[in-house]
Design an enzyme around this catalytic site. Structure first.
Site, PDB file in Angstrom:
ATOM      1  N   SER A 265      -5.711   3.103  -1.531  1.00  0.00           N
ATOM      2  CA  SER A 265      -6.667   2.867  -2.620  1.00  0.00           C
ATOM      3  C   SER A 265      -8.047   3.305  -2.134  1.00  0.00           C
ATOM      4  O   SER A 265      -8.280   3.413  -0.926  1.00  0.00           O
ATOM      5  CB  SER A 265      -6.709   1.372  -2.963  1.00  0.00           C
ATOM      6  OG  SER A 265      -7.693   1.108  -3.947  1.00  0.00           O
TER       7      SER A 265
ATOM      8  N   TYR B 110      -7.132  -7.741  -0.540  1.00  0.00           N
ATOM      9  CA  TYR B 110      -6.563  -6.461  -1.001  1.00  0.00           C
ATOM     10  C   TYR B 110      -7.228  -5.281  -0.280  1.00  0.00           C
ATOM     11  O   TYR B 110      -6.545  -4.360   0.205  1.00  0.00           O
ATOM     12  CB  TYR B 110      -6.759  -6.347  -2.518  1.00  0.00           C
ATOM     13  CG  TYR B 110      -6.314  -5.029  -3.107  1.00  0.00           C
ATOM     14  CD1 TYR B 110      -4.965  -4.738  -3.276  1.00  0.00           C
ATOM     15  CD2 TYR B 110      -7.238  -4.055  -3.492  1.00  0.00           C
ATOM     16  CE1 TYR B 110      -4.545  -3.524  -3.818  1.00  0.00           C
ATOM     17  CE2 TYR B 110      -6.845  -2.851  -4.029  1.00  0.00           C
ATOM     18  CZ  TYR B 110      -5.491  -2.590  -4.194  1.00  0.00           C
ATOM     19  OH  TYR B 110      -5.095  -1.378  -4.727  1.00  0.00           O
TER      20      TYR B 110
HETATM   21  P1  NAP Z   1       1.915  -2.388 -11.020  1.00  0.00           P
HETATM   22  O1  NAP Z   1       1.764  -1.664 -12.310  1.00  0.00           O
HETATM   23  O2  NAP Z   1       1.671  -3.860 -10.988  1.00  0.00           O
HETATM   24  O3  NAP Z   1       3.379  -2.094 -10.420  1.00  0.00           O
HETATM   25  C1  NAP Z   1       3.722  -2.642  -9.187  1.00  0.00           C
HETATM   26  C2  NAP Z   1       5.117  -2.206  -8.790  1.00  0.00           C
HETATM   27  O4  NAP Z   1       5.398  -2.699  -7.473  1.00  0.00           O
HETATM   28  C3  NAP Z   1       6.204  -2.750  -9.703  1.00  0.00           C
HETATM   29  O5  NAP Z   1       7.248  -1.814  -9.777  1.00  0.00           O
HETATM   30  C4  NAP Z   1       6.665  -4.002  -8.966  1.00  0.00           C
HETATM   31  O6  NAP Z   1       7.990  -4.348  -9.364  1.00  0.00           O
HETATM   32  C5  NAP Z   1       6.569  -3.503  -7.525  1.00  0.00           C
HETATM   33  N1  NAP Z   1       6.443  -4.552  -6.509  1.00  0.00           N
HETATM   34  C6  NAP Z   1       5.511  -5.526  -6.399  1.00  0.00           C
HETATM   35  N2  NAP Z   1       5.772  -6.309  -5.343  1.00  0.00           N
HETATM   36  C7  NAP Z   1       6.891  -5.809  -4.759  1.00  0.00           C
HETATM   37  C8  NAP Z   1       7.659  -6.184  -3.634  1.00  0.00           C
HETATM   38  N3  NAP Z   1       7.351  -7.254  -2.872  1.00  0.00           N
HETATM   39  N4  NAP Z   1       8.742  -5.444  -3.302  1.00  0.00           N
HETATM   40  C9  NAP Z   1       9.097  -4.366  -4.059  1.00  0.00           C
HETATM   41  N5  NAP Z   1       8.400  -3.960  -5.141  1.00  0.00           N
HETATM   42  C10 NAP Z   1       7.319  -4.687  -5.489  1.00  0.00           C
HETATM   43  O7  NAP Z   1       0.936  -1.781  -9.905  1.00  0.00           O
HETATM   44  P2  NAP Z   1       0.173  -0.371  -9.842  1.00  0.00           P
HETATM   45  O8  NAP Z   1      -1.145  -0.535 -10.507  1.00  0.00           O
HETATM   46  O9  NAP Z   1       1.068   0.728 -10.293  1.00  0.00           O
HETATM   47  O10 NAP Z   1      -0.079  -0.250  -8.269  1.00  0.00           O
HETATM   48  C11 NAP Z   1       0.843   0.432  -7.437  1.00  0.00           C
HETATM   49  C12 NAP Z   1       0.176   0.791  -6.121  1.00  0.00           C
HETATM   50  O11 NAP Z   1      -0.998   1.560  -6.381  1.00  0.00           O
HETATM   51  C13 NAP Z   1      -0.279  -0.426  -5.300  1.00  0.00           C
HETATM   52  O12 NAP Z   1      -0.051  -0.178  -3.924  1.00  0.00           O
HETATM   53  C14 NAP Z   1      -1.767  -0.502  -5.578  1.00  0.00           C
HETATM   54  O13 NAP Z   1      -2.468  -1.079  -4.512  1.00  0.00           O
HETATM   55  C15 NAP Z   1      -2.103   0.980  -5.707  1.00  0.00           C
HETATM   56  N6  NAP Z   1      -3.331   1.241  -6.470  1.00  0.00           N
HETATM   57  C16 NAP Z   1      -3.383   1.011  -7.813  1.00  0.00           C
HETATM   58  C17 NAP Z   1      -4.560   1.299  -8.497  1.00  0.00           C
HETATM   59  C18 NAP Z   1      -4.671   1.153  -9.999  1.00  0.00           C
HETATM   60  O14 NAP Z   1      -5.724   1.465 -10.532  1.00  0.00           O
HETATM   61  N7  NAP Z   1      -3.642   0.730 -10.696  1.00  0.00           N
HETATM   62  C19 NAP Z   1      -5.672   1.799  -7.812  1.00  0.00           C
HETATM   63  C20 NAP Z   1      -5.590   1.978  -6.428  1.00  0.00           C
HETATM   64  C21 NAP Z   1      -4.407   1.720  -5.765  1.00  0.00           C
HETATM   65  P3  NAP Z   1       8.584  -5.845  -9.161  1.00  0.00           P
HETATM   66  O15 NAP Z   1       7.507  -6.802  -9.590  1.00  0.00           O
HETATM   67  O16 NAP Z   1       9.809  -5.878 -10.009  1.00  0.00           O
HETATM   68  O17 NAP Z   1       8.914  -5.969  -7.704  1.00  0.00           O
END
Ligand code: NAP
Length: 253
Positions: free
Chosen positions: A144, A158
Site C-alpha cells: 500500500s 495497518y
Molecule cells: P477487500 O475488498 O476487503 O477483500 C479482502 C479479501 O481478502 C477478501 O477476498 C477476503 O476474503 C480476503 N481475506 C481477508 N482476510 C483473509 C485471511 N485471513 N485469509 C485469506 N483471505 C483473507 O480488500 P481490498 O480492498 O481488495 O484489499 C486487498 C489488499 O489490497 C489488502 O492487502 C490491502 O491492504 C491492499 N490495499 C487496498 C487498498 C484499497 O484502496 N482498497 C489500498 C492499498 C492497499 P475472506 O474474508 O473470505 O477471507
C-alpha cells in the site's frame, strides 16, 4: 500486454473480492489458471464462477486462511495437485480495520499484523517448493502507499504491516534470486473495493478529491501492474515496488 502468463498457474490470496478479484480477472483474461483463495469458500466459488464465464484461463476456488500456516500449506498442495504446479503467487489478502492509538488493543494490532504481514510470510513459504520447480517463479505482494509512503489516522497498525511487507520483500528477493524467483510489490493508492466502501461515502469523496486524477483507482489497475511484474518480460526486476495511485502522493501540499 504480455501473454507470457498463458497456461501458468497463479495463486491469488484474498482473490474473492476487491483488488484480489481484479488481479484474478486480469490473469484469467490473459489465459492463466487462477486459484482464488479466501476464508469464505462460498464467496470464492461465486467469484470463480463469474470469472470462468468471461476469462480464457480456468479459475478454481480454494478455502484458506493466511493467518494459519498449516492452512496455507494445504492450499499450496491442493492448488499444485489441481493445476500441476504453481508459477506465480499474488500475496494480496489483507484487512484494514480502523483503531486510534489510544483505543488500539493488542488483539487489534495482532489481527492486522498476523493477516497482512505474517500472512504474506505464510503464503510465500507455503508456495516456495512449487515456485522453485517452476520455469521461473514470481511473487507479487500487495502492499500500500499507506505505511511505506503516507500515513492515515486510525491505521498505525495497518501502516506498520504494509511497510513491513516491503522489508520482507527485499530480503526474500535476495534469498530467492538464485532460484530464478522474483519478489516485487504493487503499492495501491485508493482503489474502489468492497473493503474500501466500508470506510463510508465521506471517505471515498474526500480521497477522490485529493487524487490529481480526481477519481479512485479500479481493481484492474492493480491487476495490470501485477500482470506486468509476473510476466516473463519483467524477469530482471526484483525487490521493487510500483505505486499505482493516480498521482496521490505527488503534490507537495
Ligand atoms: P477487500 O475488498 O476487503 O477483500 C479482502 C479479501 O481478502 C477478501 O477476498 C477476503 O476474503 C480476503 N481475506 C481477508 N482476510 C483473509 C485471511 N485471513 N485469509 C485469506 N483471505 C483473507 O480488500 P481490498 O480492498 O481488495 O484489499 C486487498 C489488499 O489490497 C489488502 O492487502 C490491502 O491492504 C491492499 N490495499 C487496498 C487498498 C484499497 O484502496 N482498497 C489500498 C492499498 C492497499 P475472506 O474474508 O473470505 O477471507
Amino acid at each position: 500486454m504480455s501473454h507470457s502468463v498463458q497456461g501458468k498457474t497463479v495463486i491469488v490470496t484474498g482473490g474473492s473480492k476487491g483488488i484480489g478479484k481484479g488481479i484474478a480477472r486480469v490473469f484469467a483474461n490473459h489465459g492463466a489458471n487462477v486459484a482464488v483463495v479466501a476464508r469464505n469458500l462460498s464467496d470464492a466459488n461465486s467469484c470463480a464462477a463469474e470469472l470462468n464465464e468471461t476469462g480464457v484461463g480456468k479459475v478454481q476456488a480454494f478455502q484458506g486462511d493466511v493467518t494459519d500456516r498449516t492452512s496455507m500449506q494445504n492450499v499450496a498442495n491442493e492448488v499444485s495437485e489441481h493445476f500441476g504446479g504453481i508459477d506465480v503467487l499474488c500475496a494480496n489478502a489483507g484487512i484494514f480495520p480502523s483503531a486510534s492509538l489510544e483505543d488500539m488493543t493488542n488483539d487489534d494490532w495482532d489481527l492486522v499484523l498476523n493477516t497482512n504481514t505474517k500472512g504474506t510470510f505464510h503464503s510465500v513459504q507455503a508456495c516456495l517448493p512449487y515456485l522453485k520447480n517452476a520455469e521461473y517463479g514470481r511473487i507479487v505482494i500487495t502492499s500500500s502507499i499507506t505505511g511505506p509512503v503516507t500515513g492515515y489516522p486510525g491505521w498505525s497498525h495497518y501502516a506498520a504491516s504494509k511497510a513491513a511487507q516491503l522489508g520482507f520483500m527485499r530480503t526474500a528477493a535476495l534469498e530467492l534470486a538464485g532460484a530464478n524467483i522474483t519478489v516485487n510489490s504493487v503499492m495501491p493508492g485508493n482503489i474502489i473495493t468492497e473493503g474500501l466502501e466500508g470506510m463510508g461515502e465521506n471517505y471515498l469523496e474526500e480521497m477522490a478529491a485529493k487524487i490529481p486524477m480526481k477519481k479512485l483507482g479500479t481493481v484492474e489497475d492493480i491487476g495490470f501492474a501485477a500482470l506486468f511484474l509476473a510476466s516473463k518480460e519483467a524477469g530482471f526486476i526484483t525487490g521493487q515496488s510500483i505505486i499505482v495511485d493516480g498521482g496521490q502522493i505527488l503534490p507537495e501540499n
